[in-house]
Design a protein around this motif. Structure first.
Motif, PDB file in Angstrom:
ATOM      1  N   CYS A 180       8.238  11.956 -10.703  1.00 46.66           N
ATOM      2  CA  CYS A 180       8.996  11.006  -9.883  1.00 46.66           C
ATOM      3  C   CYS A 180       9.481   9.839 -10.737  1.00 46.66           C
ATOM      4  O   CYS A 180       8.851   9.481 -11.733  1.00 46.66           O
ATOM      5  CB  CYS A 180       8.116  10.444  -8.758  1.00 46.66           C
ATOM      6  N   ARG A 181      10.596   9.251 -10.351  1.00 49.11           N
ATOM      7  CA  ARG A 181      11.060   7.999 -10.945  1.00 49.11           C
ATOM      8  C   ARG A 181      11.504   7.098  -9.785  1.00 49.11           C
ATOM      9  O   ARG A 181      11.964   7.603  -8.760  1.00 49.11           O
ATOM     10  CB  ARG A 181      12.243   8.225 -11.893  1.00 49.11           C
ATOM     11  N   GLY A 182      11.395   5.775 -10.014  1.00 48.54           N
ATOM     12  CA  GLY A 182      11.676   4.838  -8.924  1.00 48.54           C
ATOM     13  C   GLY A 182      12.835   3.907  -9.209  1.00 48.54           C
ATOM     14  O   GLY A 182      13.247   3.720 -10.359  1.00 48.54           O
ATOM     15  N   VAL A 183      13.341   3.308  -8.142  1.00 49.07           N
ATOM     16  CA  VAL A 183      14.440   2.343  -8.238  1.00 49.07           C
ATOM     17  C   VAL A 183      13.914   0.997  -8.735  1.00 49.07           C
ATOM     18  O   VAL A 183      14.526   0.353  -9.587  1.00 49.07           O
ATOM     19  CB  VAL A 183      15.126   2.172  -6.851  1.00 49.07           C
ATOM     20  N   ASP A 184      12.783   0.534  -8.178  1.00 47.96           N
ATOM     21  CA  ASP A 184      12.177  -0.751  -8.553  1.00 47.96           C
ATOM     22  C   ASP A 184      13.157  -1.916  -8.419  1.00 47.96           C
ATOM     23  O   ASP A 184      13.359  -2.670  -9.371  1.00 47.96           O
ATOM     24  CB  ASP A 184      11.566  -0.688  -9.968  1.00 47.96           C
ATOM     25  N   LEU A 185      13.730  -2.044  -7.231  1.00 50.79           N
ATOM     26  CA  LEU A 185      14.543  -3.235  -6.947  1.00 50.79           C
ATOM     27  C   LEU A 185      13.721  -4.479  -7.230  1.00 50.79           C
ATOM     28  O   LEU A 185      14.206  -5.451  -7.787  1.00 50.79           O
ATOM     29  CB  LEU A 185      14.997  -3.242  -5.473  1.00 50.79           C
ATOM     30  N   GLN A 186      12.454  -4.463  -6.820  1.00 48.38           N
ATOM     31  CA  GLN A 186      11.474  -5.477  -7.212  1.00 48.38           C
ATOM     32  C   GLN A 186      10.516  -4.815  -8.193  1.00 48.38           C
ATOM     33  O   GLN A 186      10.049  -3.700  -7.928  1.00 48.38           O
ATOM     34  CB  GLN A 186      10.682  -5.973  -5.992  1.00 48.38           C
ATOM     35  N   PRO A 187      10.200  -5.499  -9.286  1.00 49.18           N
ATOM     36  CA  PRO A 187       9.247  -4.901 -10.228  1.00 49.18           C
ATOM     37  C   PRO A 187       7.949  -4.535  -9.515  1.00 49.18           C
ATOM     38  O   PRO A 187       7.444  -5.318  -8.701  1.00 49.18           O
ATOM     39  CB  PRO A 187       9.006  -6.020 -11.259  1.00 49.18           C
ATOM     40  N   GLY A 188       7.445  -3.336  -9.787  1.00 45.49           N
ATOM     41  CA  GLY A 188       6.193  -2.907  -9.164  1.00 45.49           C
ATOM     42  C   GLY A 188       6.371  -2.118  -7.881  1.00 45.49           C
ATOM     43  O   GLY A 188       5.398  -1.596  -7.338  1.00 45.49           O
ATOM     44  N   ASP A 189       7.604  -1.992  -7.377  1.00 41.89           N
ATOM     45  CA  ASP A 189       7.809  -1.254  -6.121  1.00 41.89           C
ATOM     46  C   ASP A 189       7.281   0.180  -6.218  1.00 41.89           C
ATOM     47  O   ASP A 189       6.659   0.684  -5.277  1.00 41.89           O
ATOM     48  CB  ASP A 189       9.300  -1.197  -5.763  1.00 41.89           C
ATOM     49  N   SER A 190       7.528   0.845  -7.340  1.00 44.81           N
ATOM     50  CA  SER A 190       7.101   2.245  -7.444  1.00 44.81           C
ATOM     51  C   SER A 190       5.581   2.338  -7.468  1.00 44.81           C
ATOM     52  O   SER A 190       4.994   3.225  -6.836  1.00 44.81           O
ATOM     53  CB  SER A 190       7.687   2.893  -8.698  1.00 44.81           C
ATOM     54  N   GLN A 191       4.946   1.432  -8.222  1.00 38.68           N
ATOM     55  CA  GLN A 191       3.486   1.450  -8.267  1.00 38.68           C
ATOM     56  C   GLN A 191       2.894   1.175  -6.900  1.00 38.68           C
ATOM     57  O   GLN A 191       1.942   1.831  -6.468  1.00 38.68           O
ATOM     58  CB  GLN A 191       2.979   0.431  -9.308  1.00 38.68           C
ATOM     59  N   ARG A 192       3.492   0.232  -6.172  1.00 39.63           N
ATOM     60  CA  ARG A 192       3.007  -0.055  -4.809  1.00 39.63           C
ATOM     61  C   ARG A 192       3.245   1.140  -3.891  1.00 39.63           C
ATOM     62  O   ARG A 192       2.422   1.436  -3.022  1.00 39.63           O
ATOM     63  CB  ARG A 192       3.695  -1.311  -4.249  1.00 39.63           C
ATOM     64  N   ALA A 193       4.348   1.837  -4.097  1.00 35.33           N
ATOM     65  CA  ALA A 193       4.620   3.028  -3.280  1.00 35.33           C
ATOM     66  C   ALA A 193       3.558   4.098  -3.521  1.00 35.33           C
ATOM     67  O   ALA A 193       3.081   4.746  -2.582  1.00 35.33           O
ATOM     68  CB  ALA A 193       6.013   3.573  -3.591  1.00 35.33           C
ATOM     69  N   ILE A 194       3.184   4.268  -4.785  1.00 37.74           N
ATOM     70  CA  ILE A 194       2.156   5.273  -5.108  1.00 37.74           C
ATOM     71  C   ILE A 194       0.829   4.877  -4.458  1.00 37.74           C
ATOM     72  O   ILE A 194       0.133   5.721  -3.876  1.00 37.74           O
ATOM     73  CB  ILE A 194       2.035   5.427  -6.643  1.00 37.74           C
ATOM     74  N   GLU A 195       0.509   3.599  -4.513  1.00 37.58           N
ATOM     75  CA  GLU A 195      -0.720   3.124  -3.863  1.00 37.58           C
ATOM     76  C   GLU A 195      -0.670   3.364  -2.355  1.00 37.58           C
ATOM     77  O   GLU A 195      -1.666   3.744  -1.743  1.00 37.58           O
ATOM     78  CB  GLU A 195      -0.947   1.637  -4.160  1.00 37.58           C
ATOM     79  N   ALA A 196       0.495   3.140  -1.761  1.00 35.99           N
ATOM     80  CA  ALA A 196       0.632   3.357  -0.308  1.00 35.99           C
ATOM     81  C   ALA A 196       0.455   4.831   0.040  1.00 35.99           C
ATOM     82  O   ALA A 196      -0.172   5.171   1.054  1.00 35.99           O
ATOM     83  CB  ALA A 196       1.997   2.852   0.167  1.00 35.99           C
ATOM     84  N   MET A 197       0.983   5.705  -0.790  1.00 41.38           N
ATOM     85  CA  MET A 197       0.828   7.149  -0.542  1.00 41.38           C
ATOM     86  C   MET A 197      -0.629   7.548  -0.681  1.00 41.38           C
ATOM     87  O   MET A 197      -1.175   8.282   0.147  1.00 41.38           O
ATOM     88  CB  MET A 197       1.716   7.951  -1.504  1.00 41.38           C
ATOM     89  N   ARG A 198      -1.280   7.017  -1.722  1.00 46.04           N
ATOM     90  CA  ARG A 198      -2.700   7.323  -1.929  1.00 46.04           C
ATOM     91  C   ARG A 198      -3.533   6.806  -0.754  1.00 46.04           C
ATOM     92  O   ARG A 198      -4.390   7.515  -0.216  1.00 46.04           O
ATOM     93  CB  ARG A 198      -3.184   6.692  -3.232  1.00 46.04           C
ATOM     94  N   ALA A 199      -3.248   5.570  -0.336  1.00 43.90           N
ATOM     95  CA  ALA A 199      -4.007   4.959   0.763  1.00 43.90           C
ATOM     96  C   ALA A 199      -3.827   5.751   2.056  1.00 43.90           C
ATOM     97  O   ALA A 199      -4.746   5.833   2.880  1.00 43.90           O
ATOM     98  CB  ALA A 199      -3.569   3.505   0.956  1.00 43.90           C
ATOM     99  N   ALA A 200      -2.655   6.338   2.236  1.00 42.99           N
ATOM    100  CA  ALA A 200      -2.392   7.111   3.456  1.00 42.99           C
ATOM    101  C   ALA A 200      -3.107   8.458   3.441  1.00 42.99           C
ATOM    102  O   ALA A 200      -3.258   9.097   4.483  1.00 42.99           O
ATOM    103  CB  ALA A 200      -0.890   7.313   3.619  1.00 42.99           C
ATOM    104  N   GLY A 201      -3.504   8.906   2.253  1.00 41.31           N
ATOM    105  CA  GLY A 201      -4.218  10.178   2.184  1.00 41.31           C
ATOM    106  C   GLY A 201      -3.604  11.212   1.273  1.00 41.31           C
ATOM    107  O   GLY A 201      -4.103  12.334   1.185  1.00 41.31           O
ATOM    108  N   ALA A 202      -2.540  10.864   0.580  1.00 38.19           N
ATOM    109  CA  ALA A 202      -1.958  11.800  -0.385  1.00 38.19           C
ATOM    110  C   ALA A 202      -2.824  11.814  -1.637  1.00 38.19           C
ATOM    111  O   ALA A 202      -3.367  10.789  -2.041  1.00 38.19           O
ATOM    112  CB  ALA A 202      -0.534  11.373  -0.740  1.00 38.19           C
ATOM    113  N   SER A 203      -2.946  12.982  -2.241  1.00 38.32           N
ATOM    114  CA  SER A 203      -3.640  13.028  -3.527  1.00 38.32           C
ATOM    115  C   SER A 203      -2.593  12.930  -4.630  1.00 38.32           C
ATOM    116  O   SER A 203      -1.480  13.445  -4.509  1.00 38.32           O
ATOM    117  CB  SER A 203      -4.490  14.285  -3.646  1.00 38.32           C
ATOM    118  N   ILE A 204      -2.960  12.224  -5.687  1.00 37.65           N
ATOM    119  CA  ILE A 204      -2.016  11.967  -6.768  1.00 37.65           C
ATOM    120  C   ILE A 204      -2.342  12.945  -7.893  1.00 37.65           C
ATOM    121  O   ILE A 204      -3.480  13.006  -8.372  1.00 37.65           O
ATOM    122  CB  ILE A 204      -2.142  10.517  -7.284  1.00 37.65           C
TER     123      ILE A 204
END
Ligand code: VGL
Ligand code: ZN
Length: 211
Positions: A180-204
């Motif tokens: 995956c690659r991210g847009v990162d309109l704000q720095p860190g958006d992609s990392q926060r997105a990955i954390e949100a997916m993990r928190a929801a129950g996705a395995s990384i």
């Protein structure tokens, strides 16, 4: 094991389209790097699905269609938070086509989304209001898919919301993080997105799982 109890694994390739790579209208930094990863992983899956952002020219997510708005600004679109995007992935244009290098012959199913002008659709399953289904859930259920492996563009938008919906729908959901690659309109958006997916129950997971 009969078909209703079998666990088939699907690869979901999110928005591997010209406008999201290289000189595309909404180019994701280094987005093209994931295309060879997709091609390499495809043979490892029984079911391969690709989503395709597929907007009409009058789509209301486009800054050009909103008087006074510039790209990157946030606004309310029929009650939903919306980012004003550059014109991208317009139906029938080269920008909406899959990346030329992608092995499209290997795709079993293509899901087009974002075709209603008044609402955006980041997820491959539902529009941003969670109202209209794309048919992806039904397709995966009929194919007896239990596990979905998600990769593509962009980490912080369409990948994120596709993964969150997959978890919510009860699929065992895996994010192929380095696919995956991210847009990162704000720095860190992609990392926060990955954390949100993990928190929801996705395995990384990583493409290294298939050496
Ligand atoms: C996407 C913004 C607008 C994506 C699509 O594929 O992540 N992002 N449309
Ligand atoms: Zn879009």
């Amino acid at each position: 094991m009969n078909s209703s109890t079998s666990r088939r694994r699907a690869l979901i390739l999110v928005d591997l389209q010209n406008d999201f790579i290289r000189e595309g209208a909404l180019a994701v930094p280094a987005g093209e790097e994931v295309i060879p990863i997709a091609n390499r992983l495809i043979p490892h899956f029984e079911v391969v699905v690709a989503t395709q952002d597929w907007h009409p020219a009058n789509h209301q997510s486009f800054a050009a269609n909103q008087a006074g708005l510039t790209v990157g600004e946030c606004f309310q679109l029929h009650g939903l938070p919306q980012i004003a995007w550059p014109v991208h992935c317009v139906q029938g244009t080269n920008g909406a086509n899959f990346a030329a290098e992608l092995n499209v012959d290997a795709l079993h199913h293509i899901v087009r989304k974002g075709d209603a002008p008044e609402i955006d659709s980041y997820s491959g399953f539902f529009d941003n209001g969670g109202r209209r289904a794309t048919g992806l859930e039904q397709y995966l259920r009929e194919a007896n898919v239990s596990d979905v492996f998600i990769m593509g563009l962009a980490t912080d938008y369409c990948v994120k919301f596709t993964a969150l919906d997959a978890v919510r729908l009860g699929f065992k959901t895996h994010l192929i993080e380095d696919g995956c690659r991210g847009v990162d309109l704000q720095p860190g958006d992609s990392q926060r997105a990955i954390e949100a997916m993990r928190a929801a129950g996705a395995s990384i997971t990583s493409q290294n799982r298939w050496p």
